[in-house]
Design a protein around this motif. Structure first.
Motif, PDB file in Angstrom:
ATOM      1  N   ALA B 139       0.917  -1.205  -0.126  1.00 38.52           N
ATOM      2  CA  ALA B 139      -0.162   0.008   0.013  1.00 38.52           C
ATOM      3  C   ALA B 139       0.733   1.234  -0.030  1.00 38.52           C
ATOM      4  CB  ALA B 139      -0.754  -0.033   1.246  1.00 38.52           C
ATOM      5  N   ILE B 140       1.900   1.262   0.940  1.00 37.35           N
ATOM      6  CA  ILE B 140       2.964   2.268   0.846  1.00 37.35           C
ATOM      7  C   ILE B 140       3.680   2.653  -0.406  1.00 37.35           C
ATOM      8  CG2 ILE B 140       4.980   3.234   1.703  1.00 37.35           C
ATOM      9  CD1 ILE B 140       4.069   1.832   4.344  1.00 37.35           C
ATOM     10  N   VAL B 142       2.736   1.767  -3.644  1.00 33.91           N
ATOM     11  CA  VAL B 142       1.919   2.031  -4.719  1.00 33.91           C
ATOM     12  C   VAL B 142       1.492   3.632  -4.337  1.00 33.91           C
ATOM     13  CG1 VAL B 142      -0.565   1.911  -5.339  1.00 33.91           C
ATOM     14  CG2 VAL B 142       0.752  -0.146  -5.128  1.00 33.91           C
ATOM     15  N   ALA B 143       1.408   4.188  -3.202  1.00 33.70           N
ATOM     16  CA  ALA B 143       0.924   5.503  -3.044  1.00 33.70           C
ATOM     17  C   ALA B 143       2.089   6.507  -2.646  1.00 33.70           C
ATOM     18  CB  ALA B 143       0.123   5.527  -1.715  1.00 33.70           C
ATOM     19  N   VAL B 144       3.332   6.097  -2.642  1.00 35.18           N
ATOM     20  CA  VAL B 144       4.422   7.134  -2.174  1.00 35.18           C
ATOM     21  C   VAL B 144       4.774   7.967  -3.676  1.00 35.18           C
ATOM     22  CG1 VAL B 144       6.499   5.670  -2.575  1.00 35.18           C
ATOM     23  CG2 VAL B 144       6.581   7.480  -1.096  1.00 35.18           C
TER      24      VAL B 144
END
Lengths: 272, 337
Positions: B139-140, B142-144
Motif C-alpha cells: 500500500a505504501i 503504490v501510494a508514495v
C-alpha cells in the motif's frame, strides 16, 4: 450494513479523505497565518509548537500552506478524473453501442493514447500553453480518458444484446432513449469504482506536474510545487517533507477508499 | 516463431506512425510560436533572421508537406536535428537511452524479485502478521510520490548519513568506461574495471530504491491476489494430498500457474519506467531519456520530443511483444497465432 462494517480499510480511508477535504476547505479557521504571509525574520524556522511544520525560505508557515494546498491538489485531481471519466464513459459507451467502423476507430485511438508516453505529451502541451493548473489539467485529461472508454465499451457490449434492451426497443423507445435510460445505468457502477481507484494516481500525477514547474505556479501553495521549492534545501528537511507527506497520506486514503468501494460493489474482483 | 515475431513487429508499425502523427499535430497546431521561443528578442529586431530560421527548420512549408518530409527521412533512419543543440536527434538519443535502460532494468529486476517474494509470503500466510506487513508495504509503495521519496532519500541517506554518493552516474572526476553498451555497470565489467563497477553500482543504489519501491507495491499486490486464486484450486489440493512438501507445492505447482498476471504487471512496469522516470532522473542528475525529454519539451525542441516519443513507443511495442513471448514460455497451452 454488516457488509460495510467488515471493510475497515474503507472506513479508515474514508475518514482520512474527509479529514483532508475538510482541512483544505476550513483552512482559514484552522491556522492563524495567511498562506502567503511572509515573515522574513523567521525564515527556515524548524518545527516547533509555534510552527509545527516549520517555515520556508520566506518565513511562511508550512502547515498553513499544506492546509491551503489541499485545495489545489484535490481540485485538480478531482476535476481531471470527473471530466476525463465522463468523456471516456460517453465515448466508450457510444462506441460500443454503435459498433462497426466508429467502434474500431475509437478502440485504435485508445490504444494509441495508451501506448503514447503520456508525461512527455503532457509536458509539451503545458510548455506550449504556459504552466498553470488549468493547462496541466487539460494536458492530463487528454491522456486520462482511454481506460474509462474501454471499460464502458466492455460493459455496453455485455448488456447490448440482453432481453431488456430488446424489450425497450419493442415498446418503441428511440435508440438514444435506450442508450440513455437502459444502457448508461449499467455502465455507471464500473465507472464510479474506476474513478475512485484512479483518484490517487491523479493526485500524484498532478502534483508531479507542479513539481516539474508545469502545474501550479508560485506562490500558490500546491503540494507538488512546495516539494519542489524544498528540493535543494537538504538541511531544511521540513520544507519538502511535510507537503510530500500530505500527498502520500491523501493518496493512501483514496486508495483504501477505492479498494473498499470495489470490494463492496464488485465482490467478484475482491482482493485483487 | 520467426514469422510470428515478424508479423507482430509489423503490427507495431501503425502505432509508431500514429505516435509521430499525434506528436507532429500537437507540435504544429499548438498556439505557440517556435520562432519566438527559440530566437527570443532577436526575432523582433531582425525579420531576416526569422525568415532564415523558418526556412532552416522547414516551417515555411505546409504542415502536411513537413510531416511527409519527416516520415521520409525517418525511413532513412534520420530522426532530424535538434533545434536546441543542432546535433542529430539520433546521436543524442543514443547517448541518453543507455542510462535509462540501465536504471529501469535494474529497478524492474529488484522490484520483481522483492515483490514476488513478498506476494508469495503474504498469500501463503494469509491474514497473518506477515501478510499484514506485506500488504502494508504494498500500500505504501503504490501510494508514495516518486519525487518526494527521492528527495527524502537524498536528504537522509546522502546528506545526513553520508551512506550514498551525491547525484550523478559516477563520482565526478572519474572517466566513464569506454562505451560498448553505454551502460556503465556493464561496460566497466566488460573493460575489466572493478573500481568503476563498484562506483557505478553505488550511484545506482538510491534511484533504483526509489523506482523499485513503487514497483514492489504493484508486483506484491498482483502476486498475492494471483497466488491466492491458484492456491484455492483443486490441483493444489491434489499436490498437497500426494504428500509434497509445502514449498514444493507453492513454488512448483502454484507459482507457475500464477505467473501470467505477474508477467503482465512486470512488463507494464518496465514500459512505464522506460518513459516515466522524468522526476527520478531529474532529481538524481541521471542523464537519461526522461531528462532529455523534459529539457526538450521545456525548450519546445520538437524534433527531439518526437524522437523521444518514437523511441519510447518502440520500446513499449517491444516490451509487449516480449511479454507475449514469456506467456508462451510459462504456459505451453498458449500458442503463437
Amino acid at each position: 450494513m454488516i457488509r460495510w462494517r467488515r471493510h475497515l480499510g474503507l472506513l479508515v480511508g474514508g475518514a482520512a479523505v474527509a479529514v483532508s477535504v475538510v482541512a483544505a476547505g476550513a483552512a482559514p479557521l484552522l491556522t492563524p497565518y495567511g498562506w502567503d504571509e511572509q515573515h522574513l525574520e523567521a525564515a527556515f524556522h524548524p518545527p516547533t509548537p509555534v510552527h509545527p511544520f516549520g517555515t520556508d525560505d520566506l518565513g511562511r508557515d508550512v502547515l498553513t500552506r499544506v492546509l491551503y494546498g489541499g485545495r489545489y491538489t484535490l481540485a485538480l485531481a478531482g476535476s481531471v478524473v470527473a471530466l476525463a471519466g465522463l468523456a471516456g464513459m460517453m465515448i466508450g459507451a457510444f462506441s460500443g453501442y454503435v459498433g462497426g467502423w466508429a467502434d474500431e476507430g475509437v478502440m485504435r485511438a485508445t490504444e494509441l493514447v495508451m501506448a503514447f508516453p503520456a508525461i512527455i505529451l503532457a509536458m509539451a502541451i503545458v510548455v506550449a500553453l504556459g504552466p498553470g493548473l488549468v493547462n496541466a489539467g487539460l494536458a492530463m485529461g487528454l491522456v486520462w480518458w482511454p481506460p474509462y472508454a474501454r471499460l464502458a465499451r466492455g460493459e455496453v457490449l455485455a448488456v447490448r444484446t440482453l432481453e431488456y434492451v430488446e424489450a425497450a426497443a419493442a415498446i418503441g423507445q428511440t435508440p438514444w432513449g435506450i442508450f440513455r435510460r437502459t444502457i448508461l445505468p449499467n455502465v455507471l457502477p464500473g465507472m464510479v469504482v474506476l474513478a475512485t481507484i484512479d483518484l490517487g494516481a491523479a493526485i500524484v500525477t498532478g502534483a508531479g506536474l507542479s513539481f516539474l514547474g508545469l502545474g501550479a505556479t508560485p506562490p500558490a501553495p500546491e503540494w507538488g510545487a512546495m516539494v519542489s521549492a524544498g528540493r535543494e534545501l537538504l538541511a531544511q528537511w521540513w520544507v519538502a517533507t511535510f507537503p510530500g507527506l500530505a500527498i502520500f497520506l491523501t493518496v493512501i486514503a483514496f486508495n483504501f477508499v477505492g479498494d473498499g468501494i470495489r470490494d463492496v460493489l464488485d465482490p467478484r474482483r475482491r482482493g485483487s | 516463431m520467426g514469422r510470428y515475431l515478424f508479423r507482430r513487429a509489423l503490427l507495431g508499425l501503425p502505432t509508431l506512425v500514429g505516435i509521430t502523427g499525434v506528436t507532429f499535430l500537437v507540435s504544429h497546431l499548438l498556439p505557440t510560436d517556435l520562432v519566438l521561443i527559440n530566437l527570443g528578442d532577436r526575432a523582433t529586431q531582425s525579420p531576416g533572421l526569422v525568415e532564415a530560421f523558418r526556412h532552416r527548420w522547414g516551417l515555411d512549408r505546409p504542415v502536411v508537406v513537413q510531416y511527409l518530409i519527416y516520415l521520409g527521412s525517418l525511413l532513412r533512419g534520420d530522426l532530424g536535428t535538434s533545434i536546441a543543440t543542432n546535433r542529430p536527434v539520433l546521436t543524442e538519443l543514443a547517448l541518453s537511452l543507455p542510462a535509462t535502460v540501465e536504471l529501469a532494468t535494474v529497478a524492474v529486476v529488484v522490484a520483481v524479485i522483492v515483490g514476488v517474494s513478498l506476494g508469495i509470503l503474504a498469500a501463503v500466510t494469509r491474514d497473518s502478521a506477515v501478510d499484514a506487513v506485506a500488504r502494508g508495504a504494498a500500500a505504501i509503495g503504490v501510494a508514495v510520490p516518486t519525487f518526494w521519496f527521492a528527495i527524502l532519500l537524498l536528504s537522509t541517506v546522502y546528506y545526513r548519513l553520508g551512506w550514498a554518493p551525491p547525484p550523478g552516474r559516477l563520482t565526478s572526476g572519474l572517466a566513464p568506461p569506454e562505451p560498448i553498451t553505454g551502460m556503465y555497470v556493464l561496460d566497466s565489467l566488460l573493460r575489466g574495471r572493478p573500481d568503476l563497477f563498484a562506483d557505478a553500482l553505488r550511484h545506482l543504489a538510491l534511484p533504483v530504491v526509489v523506482l523499485a519501491t513503487i514497483g514492489v507495491g504493484f508486483v506484491t499486490r498482483i502476486t498475492r491476489a494471483s497466488m491466492l486464486e491458484v492456491l484455492a484450486r483443486d490441483y493444489v489440493r491434489t499436490a498437497q494430498a500426494k504428500g509434497l512438501t509445502r514449498w514444493a507445492v507453492v513454488l512448483r505447482h502454484a507459482l507457475r500457474n500464477a505467473l501470467i498476471p505477474i508477467i503482465t504487471i512486470g512488463g507494464t512496469l518496465y514500459a512505464q519506467l522506460m518513459s516515466g522516470t522524468v522526476m527520478t532522473e531529474t532529481i538524481f542528475s541521471w542523464p537519461g531519456l526522461g531528462r532529455y525529454a523534459f529539457s526538450s519539451a521545456a525548450s519546445l525542441d520538437f524534433p527531439a520530443v518526437m524522437g523521444v516519443a518514437l523511441v519510447v513507443g518502440a520500446i513499449y511495442v517491444a516490451i509487449n511483444l516480449g511479454v507475449d513471448l514469456l506467456y508462451v514460455l510459462v504456459n505451453p497451452r498458449v500458442r503463437f497465432r
